[in-house]
Design an enzyme around this catalytic site. Structure first.
Site, PDB file in Angstrom:
ATOM      1  N   GLN A  74     -10.736  -3.575 -10.039  1.00 45.10           N
ATOM      2  CA  GLN A  74     -11.063  -4.724  -9.180  1.00 45.10           C
ATOM      3  C   GLN A  74     -12.524  -5.168  -9.322  1.00 45.10           C
ATOM      4  O   GLN A  74     -12.889  -6.279  -8.907  1.00 45.10           O
ATOM      5  CB  GLN A  74     -10.827  -4.381  -7.687  1.00 45.10           C
ATOM      6  CG  GLN A  74      -9.490  -3.741  -7.366  1.00 45.10           C
ATOM      7  CD  GLN A  74      -8.310  -4.627  -7.696  1.00 45.10           C
ATOM      8  OE1 GLN A  74      -8.340  -5.840  -7.456  1.00 45.10           O
ATOM      9  NE2 GLN A  74      -7.269  -4.054  -8.284  1.00 45.10           N
ATOM     10  N   LYS A  94      -6.073   6.934   4.035  1.00 43.78           N
ATOM     11  CA  LYS A  94      -6.899   6.550   2.862  1.00 43.78           C
ATOM     12  C   LYS A  94      -8.012   5.626   3.355  1.00 43.78           C
ATOM     13  O   LYS A  94      -7.797   4.443   3.584  1.00 43.78           O
ATOM     14  CB  LYS A  94      -5.996   5.839   1.850  1.00 43.78           C
ATOM     15  CG  LYS A  94      -6.675   5.311   0.583  1.00 43.78           C
ATOM     16  CD  LYS A  94      -5.602   4.942  -0.443  1.00 43.78           C
ATOM     17  CE  LYS A  94      -6.137   4.255  -1.678  1.00 43.78           C
ATOM     18  NZ  LYS A  94      -6.067   2.787  -1.619  1.00 43.78           N
ATOM     19  N   GLU A 139       4.761  -1.356  -1.658  1.00 44.39           N
ATOM     20  CA  GLU A 139       4.763  -2.223  -0.482  1.00 44.39           C
ATOM     21  C   GLU A 139       5.359  -3.588  -0.783  1.00 44.39           C
ATOM     22  O   GLU A 139       5.213  -4.109  -1.899  1.00 44.39           O
ATOM     23  CB  GLU A 139       3.314  -2.434  -0.008  1.00 44.39           C
ATOM     24  CG  GLU A 139       2.640  -1.153   0.388  1.00 44.39           C
ATOM     25  CD  GLU A 139       1.128  -1.279   0.507  1.00 44.39           C
ATOM     26  OE1 GLU A 139       0.568  -0.638   1.400  1.00 44.39           O
ATOM     27  OE2 GLU A 139       0.499  -2.011  -0.282  1.00 44.39           O
ATOM     28  N   ASP A 184     -20.199   4.568  -9.702  1.00 44.00           N
ATOM     29  CA  ASP A 184     -18.846   5.127  -9.737  1.00 44.00           C
ATOM     30  C   ASP A 184     -18.999   6.612 -10.059  1.00 44.00           C
ATOM     31  O   ASP A 184     -19.921   7.000 -10.793  1.00 44.00           O
ATOM     32  CB  ASP A 184     -18.005   4.433 -10.830  1.00 44.00           C
ATOM     33  CG  ASP A 184     -16.509   4.702 -10.710  1.00 44.00           C
ATOM     34  OD1 ASP A 184     -15.756   3.746 -10.411  1.00 44.00           O
ATOM     35  OD2 ASP A 184     -16.080   5.871 -10.927  1.00 44.00           O
ATOM     36  N   ASP A 217      -6.853   1.327   2.213  1.00 44.29           N
ATOM     37  CA  ASP A 217      -5.820   0.344   2.565  1.00 44.29           C
ATOM     38  C   ASP A 217      -4.460   0.991   2.819  1.00 44.29           C
ATOM     39  O   ASP A 217      -3.432   0.354   2.630  1.00 44.29           O
ATOM     40  CB  ASP A 217      -5.731  -0.740   1.470  1.00 44.29           C
ATOM     41  CG  ASP A 217      -5.453  -0.158   0.090  1.00 44.29           C
ATOM     42  OD1 ASP A 217      -5.333   1.078  -0.019  1.00 44.29           O
ATOM     43  OD2 ASP A 217      -5.347  -0.929  -0.873  1.00 44.29           O
TER      44      ASP A 217
HETATM   45  P1  NAD Z   1      -9.149   1.829 -10.009  1.00 45.06           P
HETATM   46  O1  NAD Z   1      -8.411   3.131  -9.993  1.00 45.06           O
HETATM   47  O2  NAD Z   1      -9.091   0.976 -11.228  1.00 45.06           O
HETATM   48  O3  NAD Z   1     -10.695   2.060  -9.685  1.00 45.06           O
HETATM   49  C1  NAD Z   1     -11.149   2.911  -8.674  1.00 45.06           C
HETATM   50  C2  NAD Z   1     -12.509   3.452  -9.094  1.00 45.06           C
HETATM   51  O4  NAD Z   1     -13.043   4.206  -7.996  1.00 45.06           O
HETATM   52  C3  NAD Z   1     -12.441   4.405 -10.305  1.00 45.06           C
HETATM   53  O5  NAD Z   1     -13.301   3.938 -11.320  1.00 45.06           O
HETATM   54  C4  NAD Z   1     -12.880   5.742  -9.713  1.00 45.06           C
HETATM   55  O6  NAD Z   1     -13.619   6.538 -10.663  1.00 45.06           O
HETATM   56  C5  NAD Z   1     -13.766   5.294  -8.564  1.00 45.06           C
HETATM   57  N1  NAD Z   1     -13.983   6.291  -7.522  1.00 45.06           N
HETATM   58  C6  NAD Z   1     -13.097   7.161  -6.974  1.00 45.06           C
HETATM   59  N2  NAD Z   1     -13.719   7.906  -6.023  1.00 45.06           N
HETATM   60  C7  NAD Z   1     -14.999   7.480  -5.960  1.00 45.06           C
HETATM   61  C8  NAD Z   1     -16.120   7.831  -5.164  1.00 45.06           C
HETATM   62  N3  NAD Z   1     -16.048   8.800  -4.257  1.00 45.06           N
HETATM   63  N4  NAD Z   1     -17.291   7.160  -5.351  1.00 45.06           N
HETATM   64  C9  NAD Z   1     -17.396   6.173  -6.290  1.00 45.06           C
HETATM   65  N5  NAD Z   1     -16.354   5.815  -7.093  1.00 45.06           N
HETATM   66  C10 NAD Z   1     -15.180   6.439  -6.912  1.00 45.06           C
HETATM   67  O7  NAD Z   1      -8.608   1.040  -8.732  1.00 45.06           O
HETATM   68  P2  NAD Z   1      -8.761  -0.524  -8.397  1.00 45.06           P
HETATM   69  O8  NAD Z   1      -7.598  -1.279  -8.900  1.00 45.06           O
HETATM   70  O9  NAD Z   1     -10.138  -0.977  -8.753  1.00 45.06           O
HETATM   71  O10 NAD Z   1      -8.604  -0.446  -6.822  1.00 45.06           O
HETATM   72  C11 NAD Z   1      -9.598   0.175  -6.037  1.00 45.06           C
HETATM   73  C12 NAD Z   1      -9.078   0.343  -4.640  1.00 45.06           C
HETATM   74  O11 NAD Z   1      -8.911  -0.932  -4.039  1.00 45.06           O
HETATM   75  C13 NAD Z   1      -7.737   1.037  -4.539  1.00 45.06           C
HETATM   76  O12 NAD Z   1      -7.810   2.012  -3.529  1.00 45.06           O
HETATM   77  C14 NAD Z   1      -6.760  -0.044  -4.177  1.00 45.06           C
HETATM   78  O13 NAD Z   1      -5.684   0.429  -3.411  1.00 45.06           O
HETATM   79  C15 NAD Z   1      -7.655  -0.966  -3.379  1.00 45.06           C
HETATM   80  N6  NAD Z   1      -7.241  -2.385  -3.349  1.00 45.06           N
HETATM   81  C16 NAD Z   1      -7.366  -3.036  -2.174  1.00 45.06           C
HETATM   82  C17 NAD Z   1      -7.010  -4.359  -2.114  1.00 45.06           C
HETATM   83  C18 NAD Z   1      -7.182  -5.098  -0.825  1.00 45.06           C
HETATM   84  O14 NAD Z   1      -6.707  -6.216  -0.694  1.00 45.06           O
HETATM   85  N7  NAD Z   1      -7.897  -4.548   0.125  1.00 45.06           N
HETATM   86  C19 NAD Z   1      -6.497  -5.021  -3.241  1.00 45.06           C
HETATM   87  C20 NAD Z   1      -6.422  -4.335  -4.438  1.00 45.06           C
HETATM   88  C21 NAD Z   1      -6.803  -3.000  -4.487  1.00 45.06           C
END
Ligand code: NAD
Length: 352
Positions: free
Chosen positions: A149, A240, A65, A170, A236
């Site tokens: 995050q 999804k 993006e 998690d 997001d």
């Molecule tokens: P990441 O891959 O490092 O962490 C995601 C975690 O979610 C993993 O540890 C995974 O095991 C866990 N997970 C997956 N399915 C699950 C479930 N059903 N229940 C509990 N845990 C589960 O990703 P990240 O960098 O931490 O990002 C997390 C999300 O946040 C992503 O989808 C990303 O696109 C989104 N994000 C949004 C923003 C925003 O501004 N809204 C900004 C950054 C990231």
């Protein structure tokens, strides 16, 4: 100290190494408190920005993006990806870099890593939303999704909202263990939970931050009690999401920029005219936030360009007083602006 913008053809660049040095010098919580202040300042002048839903290129595996905006003085954009499958290949789900430019000249004034900066700005945004929408005196956060995050999210809510009790869940216990290890000196009471139901027990605030490219159901309706504030951060993209639709129907929903959130947020599950309120209007008092203690408030956060712009502004101001940047020879700028070709010829003469 060198002036980062003394020579416009040399662009100040903040590498990952310098970003980490800057954060270590300032402290990650202070960085997020400061970025949150820049975000609030920019949200309060929301109408003065150019706004567009981000430009997304989707594939089966993820999304790439571009997120542009301008306030008429500066122009900023971020390049960011989201690839949930990356983690199993040892790669980040989200990576980013960004640029700030002068509207007056069009010349870039800052190029920077934004993977770490995005984590800080996303957490700062959640904290600002929580500050305005959660019940006063909220102390307990359930953090569902303990990936890249998560520590930033927890620390921003601690330093900006006074959260000091953290319940983690998690699907991968190793992620929770990592999060606990990283937060051991944070001064928070931390509980590792084995189910999402256990994590939300007694929570004033629930943040979902999981990564899965599907309509997931991280929270079901029965898990969300009266008075809770939810930050739904992980959903997001089109297709999804994280919350069961029934939660949305019981919640007062707050968003960043409706035209983008209707495409990408939890509310893609609802009718196009389902009422939502804009966070910036809550900040300026133009719109109600929480009006009673039993209300469920939902911040459907997808990440908007103005938050990145705020983070870039913060970084530009910050590096001006440090040596945590270097010049990048990125803009071709011949002495005679019309003689771009001659600049190459002069380089030939010099190198012979
Ligand atoms: P990441 O891959 O490092 O962490 C995601 C975690 O979610 C993993 O540890 C995974 O095991 C866990 N997970 C997956 N399915 C699950 C479930 N059903 N229940 C509990 N845990 C589960 O990703 P990240 O960098 O931490 O990002 C997390 C999300 O946040 C992503 O989808 C990303 O696109 C989104 N994000 C949004 C923003 C925003 O501004 N809204 C900004 C950054 C990231």
């Amino acid at each position: 100290m060198k002036n980062p913008n003394a020579n416009l053809s040399l662009v100040p660049f903040v590498s990952v190494e310098n970003m980490m040095r800057l954060i270590l010098e300032i402290g990650v919580e202070t960085c997020m408190v400061e970025i949150a202040a820049y975000i609030e300042e920019d949200f309060r002048r929301w109408p003065s920005f150019d706004k567009t839903p981000r430009v997304a290129s989707h594939s089966d595996e993820g999304v790439i993006e571009l997120m542009p905006t301008s306030d008429g003085i500066d122009y900023g954009f971020k390049y960011v990806n989201g690839h949930p499958k990356n983690m199993k290949d040892g790669l980040q789900t989200v990576t980013a870099f960004g640029l700030l430019a002068s509207v007056d000249t069009g010349y870039p004034v800052l190029l920077t890593e934004m993977t770490i900066l995005t984590a800080m700005r996303t957490a700062a945004t959640s904290a600002v939303a929580t500050k305005y929408l959660a019940r006063k005196g909220s102390k307990t956060l359930a953090m569902v999704g303990n990936g890249a995050q998560s520590e930033f999210q927890a620390l921003a809510l601690k330093s900006i909202c006074g959260i000091d009790n953290l319940r983690l869940y998690d699907t991968d216990p190793a992620a929770t263990e990592k999060c606990i290890a990283n937060l051991q000196a944070a001064g928070m009471s931390i509980t590792a939970c084995t189910t999402p139901e256990e994590a939300v027990i007694g929570a004033d605030v629930i943040t979902t931050c999981t990564a899965d490219k599907q309509y997931a159901t991280i929270l079901t309706d029965n898990m969300v009690g009266a008075g809770v504030h939810i930050n739904a951060i992980g959903g997001d993209c089109p297709g999804k999401t994280e919350l069961h639709k029934d939660i949305l129907l019981r919640s007062d929903i707050f968003v960043e920029y409706p035209p983008q959130t209707r495409i990408e947020g939890e509310i893609q599950q609802l009718e196009d005219d389902h009422p939502v309120r804009e966070l910036w209007q809550v900040m300026t008092g133009a719109s109600d936030g929480r009006t009673d203690d039993r209300q469920i408030t939902l911040f459907d956060g997808v990440g908007f360009a103005i938050e990145d712009f705020s983070a870039l502004r913060w970084l530009r101001d910050k590096i001006a007083k440090t040596d945590k940047w270097q010049h990048l020879d990125m803009i071709a700028d011949p002495d005679d602006p019309r003689d771009l070709f001659g600049m190459i010829e002069r380089e030939r003469a010099r190198s012979n």
